[in-house]
Structure formats: structure tokens, C-alpha cells
Design an enzyme around this catalytic site. Structure first.
Site, PDB file in Angstrom:
ATOM      1  N   GLY A  30      35.222   5.020  33.304  1.00 58.55           N
ATOM      2  CA  GLY A  30      34.127   5.353  32.377  1.00 58.55           C
ATOM      3  C   GLY A  30      34.630   6.060  31.135  1.00 58.55           C
ATOM      4  N   ASP A  85      26.882   9.041  36.579  1.00 51.37           N
ATOM      5  CA  ASP A  85      25.705   8.711  35.764  1.00 51.37           C
ATOM      6  C   ASP A  85      24.635   9.779  35.929  1.00 51.37           C
ATOM      7  OD1 ASP A  85      26.683   6.177  34.743  1.00 51.37           O
ATOM      8  OD2 ASP A  85      26.606   5.554  36.833  1.00 51.37           O
ATOM      9  N   GLU A 104      35.477   3.384  43.505  1.00 53.30           N
ATOM     10  CA  GLU A 104      35.244   4.822  43.323  1.00 53.30           C
ATOM     11  C   GLU A 104      34.894   5.479  44.658  1.00 53.30           C
ATOM     12  OE1 GLU A 104      33.828   4.675  38.650  1.00 53.30           O
ATOM     13  OE2 GLU A 104      32.309   4.746  40.191  1.00 53.30           O
ATOM     14  N   LYS A 122      23.976  14.662  32.210  1.00 52.49           N
ATOM     15  CA  LYS A 122      24.077  14.001  33.521  1.00 52.49           C
ATOM     16  C   LYS A 122      23.494  14.854  34.659  1.00 52.49           C
ATOM     17  CE  LYS A 122      26.489  10.598  31.697  1.00 52.49           C
ATOM     18  NZ  LYS A 122      27.856  10.321  32.033  1.00 52.49           N
TER      19      LYS A 122
END
Ligand code: 5RP
Length: 222
Positions: A30, A85, A104, A122
Site C-alpha cells: 500500500g 484501510d 498479508e 484510518k
């Protein structure tokens, strides 16, 4: 006022303090992780090698001269650093916005310490504002979509996207995540589901959260 990218970069830089020299390291996927990879390369900290969670991260590691090792080649992984996220006060997360949720989850499970790096946007009181990614085998896409509807969700196929494992992603909105651990397991019990982006069985151990009023290091609290 710091921009979101500046906050991501601050969280990523703080995470350098937790990297163990001459050890293996797990690296997530990311934009926040990208800042971390750049900072690690600049820092001069020597590691034995890093386990990558995606082709995107492997490419970045190569670009910045960070040696890659396969998970099968290491006996243990002291530290894993990754973004999220969404993350709550129990350090449970929704991940997989970048589609790398399976690797992950595997690497997180192998790690002694999972450090989540994020900007303040987040951090949520309740998981479920972002869609939940569910990785499915291509042949089970419709079957799983119908089962997810029965669980109360609204699945949408992520168009033009295939995971590093050759699977598809259904992004699911409207799920009731009041009991996220139950939902993580219920979804993973559906035949055809490879994994989903809820990280409650293996939450983070530490959250480095970059906020407008400073960088905070949080553990799970009720
Ligand atoms: C990728 C992920 C990422 O950690 C998550 O999407 C956060 O990404 P970013 O740091 O770009 O906001 O789970 O699969």
C-alpha cells in the site's frame, strides 16, 4: 495542517524504531508501506531480508535495494509492518484495499509482532465504513456472492483485478460488523472463499497512528 501523505510518511518513519537489525522483516502493501520502504532504504538499517506481501511491494523493494526472502525460507519473523484501510481500538482491522489480503494475513500470522502504520483517517470506532474485500476462486464468484447477500452484504466484483494468487475480489458493503470476529470466520467458512480482509483473529500488536497533533503509539484498549 499536514496532508494525508505527510501523516502516512510520519507513521512510516516512526516504524523504523521497531525494525530489528540483522533480522528478517515482513513488509505489507500500500501507499503507507511505500513510504516505509523508502524510509527503510534511506535509514541504512541493515536487515537480513524482507518477506514481501505482493508483487507491488517486491518491485518497490527491488527498486530500493531491499533483499527479498520467501516466507518458506525463514524460521520466524520478528516484526511485520503494514498499513490498514480501517483499524479500531482493539487493533482489529479491515485490510485488502490493495488486494493483497491473503499474503498479508499469512505474513501477519507468521510474525511475532504486527505493527500497523496509519494516518488518523484510518482510526474508527466501529469497523465497516469501507467495503470488506473477500478473495474468491474465480469459479465460485457467483456462489459466494449469493451467500454474502444472505449474510446481509452487497458484494461488488472488483473489475479488472486479479490477485497475485489468480483469484478475484468481491468488495462487500452493508455487512453488520458488530461482531467482526464472527463475521471473519463466517465468511471464511463459505466454500470458494480464500480469505477476507477482516483481521480480528490476528489483530495488530501496535498501532503507529500519525495525527495532526503528533504520532501516537497505541496498544489494544477496551
Ligand atoms: C493492501 C492493504 C493496505 O494495507 C491498505 O489498503 C492500506 O493502504 P494505504 O496505505 O495505501 O492506505 O491492506 O491490501
Amino acid at each position: 495542517m499536514a496532508s494525508q501523505d505527510e501523516l502516512k510518511s510520519l507513521a512510516a518513519r516512526k516504524a523504523l524504531e521497531y525494525v530489528q537489525e540483522n533480522e528478517y522483516l515482513g513488509i505489507g502493501t500500500g501507499s503507507t508501506v511505500r513510504f516505509f520502504i523508502e524510509a527503510l532504504a534511506e535509514s541504512g538499517i541493515k536487515i537480513k531480508g524482507a518477506v514481501s506481501t505482493s508483487s507491488q511491494t517486491s518491485e518497490l523493494m527491488k527498486k530500493f535495494g531491499i533483499p527479498e526472502v520467501m516466507l518458506n525460507e525463514v524460521n520466524g519473523l520478528p516484526v511485520y509492518i503494514d498499513g490498514a484501510d480501517e483499524v479500531n481500538h482493539l487493533l482489529q482491522m479491515i485490510k485488502g484495499g490493495g488486494g493483497a489480503l491473503l499474503n498479508e494475513k499469512i505474513v501477519a500470522s507468521a510474525a511475532d509482532q504486527f505493527i500497523c502504520i496509519a494516518d488518523e483517517s484510518k482510526f474508527v470506532s466501529r469497523l465497516g465504513h469501507v467495503p470488506l474485500p473477500v478473495e474468491v476462486t474465480p469459479n465460485a464468484r457467483s456462489l459466494v456472492a449469493r451467500r454474502l447477500l444472505k449474510l446481509g452484504g452487497e458484494p461488488n466484483l472488483r473489475m479488472g483485478f486479479t490477485t497475485d494468487h489468480g483469484n478475484l475480489i468481491l468488495d462487500v458493503t452493508n455487512l453488520n460488523l458488530n461482531e467482526p470476529m464472527k463475521m471473519e470466520n463466517a465468511i471464511n467458512n463459505l466454500p470458494g472463499v480464500v480469505d477476507n480482509g477482516l483481521f480480528t483473529e490476528r489483530p495488530a500488536d501496535l498501532l503507529i497512528l500519525a495525527c495532526q497533533d503528533g504520532v501516537k503509539v497505541l496498544t489494544a484498549h477496551s
